[in-house]
Design an enzyme around this catalytic site. Structure first.
Site, PDB file in Angstrom:
ATOM      1  N   CYS A  96      19.992   5.974   1.613  1.00 46.79           N
ATOM      2  CA  CYS A  96      20.758   5.876   2.865  1.00 46.79           C
ATOM      3  C   CYS A  96      20.125   4.902   3.865  1.00 46.79           C
ATOM      4  O   CYS A  96      20.186   3.709   3.648  1.00 46.79           O
ATOM      5  CB  CYS A  96      20.997   7.251   3.454  1.00 46.79           C
ATOM      6  SG  CYS A  96      22.367   7.214   4.628  1.00 46.79           S
ATOM      7  N   ARG A 134      32.132   8.896  10.790  1.00 47.50           N
ATOM      8  CA  ARG A 134      31.041   8.695   9.834  1.00 47.50           C
ATOM      9  C   ARG A 134      31.526   9.053   8.433  1.00 47.50           C
ATOM     10  O   ARG A 134      32.470   9.809   8.273  1.00 47.50           O
ATOM     11  CB  ARG A 134      29.856   9.593  10.211  1.00 47.50           C
ATOM     12  CG  ARG A 134      29.192   9.215  11.499  1.00 47.50           C
ATOM     13  CD  ARG A 134      28.097  10.193  11.823  1.00 47.50           C
ATOM     14  NE  ARG A 134      26.946  10.059  10.929  1.00 47.50           N
ATOM     15  CZ  ARG A 134      25.983   9.168  11.058  1.00 47.50           C
ATOM     16  NH1 ARG A 134      26.028   8.304  12.047  1.00 47.50           N
ATOM     17  NH2 ARG A 134      24.973   9.135  10.223  1.00 47.50           N
ATOM     18  N   HIS A 214      21.933  11.642  -0.249  1.00 48.86           N
ATOM     19  CA  HIS A 214      20.881  12.597   0.107  1.00 48.86           C
ATOM     20  C   HIS A 214      21.143  13.832  -0.745  1.00 48.86           C
ATOM     21  O   HIS A 214      22.031  13.867  -1.572  1.00 48.86           O
ATOM     22  CB  HIS A 214      20.998  13.017   1.576  1.00 48.86           C
ATOM     23  CG  HIS A 214      20.823  11.936   2.581  1.00 48.86           C
ATOM     24  ND1 HIS A 214      19.607  11.386   2.867  1.00 48.86           N
ATOM     25  CD2 HIS A 214      21.711  11.312   3.399  1.00 48.86           C
ATOM     26  CE1 HIS A 214      19.752  10.486   3.838  1.00 48.86           C
ATOM     27  NE2 HIS A 214      21.013  10.415   4.168  1.00 48.86           N
TER      28      HIS A 214
HETATM   29  N1  GLN Z   1      21.382   5.268  10.321  1.00 52.22           N
HETATM   30  C1  GLN Z   1      22.191   5.136   9.226  1.00 52.22           C
HETATM   31  C2  GLN Z   1      23.666   5.369   9.413  1.00 52.22           C
HETATM   32  O1  GLN Z   1      24.084   6.309  10.082  1.00 52.22           O
HETATM   33  C3  GLN Z   1      21.610   5.955   8.102  1.00 52.22           C
HETATM   34  C4  GLN Z   1      21.594   7.437   8.308  1.00 52.22           C
HETATM   35  C5  GLN Z   1      21.018   8.161   7.143  1.00 52.22           C
HETATM   36  O2  GLN Z   1      19.978   7.761   6.585  1.00 52.22           O
HETATM   37  N2  GLN Z   1      21.638   9.236   6.766  1.00 52.22           N
HETATM   38  O3  GLN Z   1      24.431   4.595   8.883  1.00 52.22           O
END
Ligand code: GLN
Length: 265
Positions: A96, A134, A214
């Site tokens: 990620c 998101r 993750h």
């Molecule tokens: N900061 C990044 C995003 O939101 C990655 C977040 C994460 O590692 N889950 O795109």
């Protein structure tokens, strides 16, 4: 011969979201069970990376701000060694935020732009108005054919491995792969992966892997964990005939199948 692998965990203090450290635990434990000696070293801000000292690098996820904090340090103290290592086939897994950071540029949610680490030819952009939500949820991908072909031959006996990878994604950044040498790690079957409207998840260049999974990623995907270990071994010992013994992965694959059975689109 007694095999040994050295693992380097990059920036565990800054980049460690959603249980990503579980990937290190999985690699370490599986090495023990496979009777492979294994050491883990952390490299934080201020620590220098040296070439030829590591067989597997790992870097976890982080919020935009945490990612930003490590970029200059990476270029000052780590880039040269890690770039040479990865060009020479050393294994690297980024998850990620760690995956996003491995590319050339990263445009963050607040519009600020930063150069990436330059390990793999990808770019990431948090598109603000274009994509309001998101990318969150269970993610299922079908492993790239070539990768799966190799993976299914790494054991000393035939095994019926799942074609899938599973994990939990939570990111705003949208990642594009920029050239033919960078292949998607998987085709998205459920969830988002690299982009909210595309069909690919993660990336592979040489033995550098990035994924949005993750969850933690490797405990739920023991075939992927073993594949990284196997790639590291055949590179280090320059012997493609190395085969891994099969562990009993029934509990791990139960966790894997639960996601496939309950969250497939
Ligand atoms: N900061 C990044 C995003 O939101 C990655 C977040 C994460 O590692 N889950 O795109």
């Amino acid at each position: 011969m007694q095999y040994e692998l050295a693992i380097t965990h990059l920036y565990p203090e800054n980049l460690n979201l959603y249980g990503d450290t579980g990937n290190l635990i999985a690699l370490k434990r599986r090495c023990e069970w496979l009777d492979i000696g294994c050491s883990v070293k952390n490299l934080e801000i201020g620590d220098k990376a040296n070439k030829d000292k590591t067989d597997i690098y790992f870097m976890g996820g982080g919020q935009d701000n945490d990612q930003l904090k490590v970029v200059e340090d990476f270029h000052d103290l780590k880039y040269k060694a890690i770039k040479e290592d990865t060009e020479n086939g050393v294994v690297f897994l980024g998850v990620c935020g760690g995956y996003q950071l491995m590319g050339h540029s990263f445009i963050m949610g607040d519009g600020k732009s930063t150069r990436g680490l330059g390990i793999i030819n990808i770019d990431t952009k948090a598109p603000g108005k274009e994509v309001k939500e998101r990318c969150i949820g269970n993610l299922i991908g079908e492993i790239n054919e070539q990768t799966y072909f190799e993976m299914s031959r790494m054991y000393d006996q035939d095994r019926d491995l799942p074609r899938t990878l599973v994990g939990f994604e939570n990111h705003s950044g949208q990642t594009t792969l920029n050239d033919e040498q960078v292949k998607p790690l998987a085709q998205t079957l459920s969830g988002f992966g690299n982009t909210h409207n595309g069909k690919t998840e993660g990336a592979r260049y040489k033995n550098v892997f990035g994924s949005y999974m993750h969850g933690s990623f490797l405990p739920k995907n023991p075939h992927m964990a073993d594949y990284l270990i196997w790639l590291a071994l055949i590179r280090k010992y320059n012997d493609r005939s190395i085969k891994l013994p099969s562990l009993d992965d029934s509990i791990e694959f139960e966790a894997h199948s639960y996601i496939v059975d309950n969250y497939a689109a």
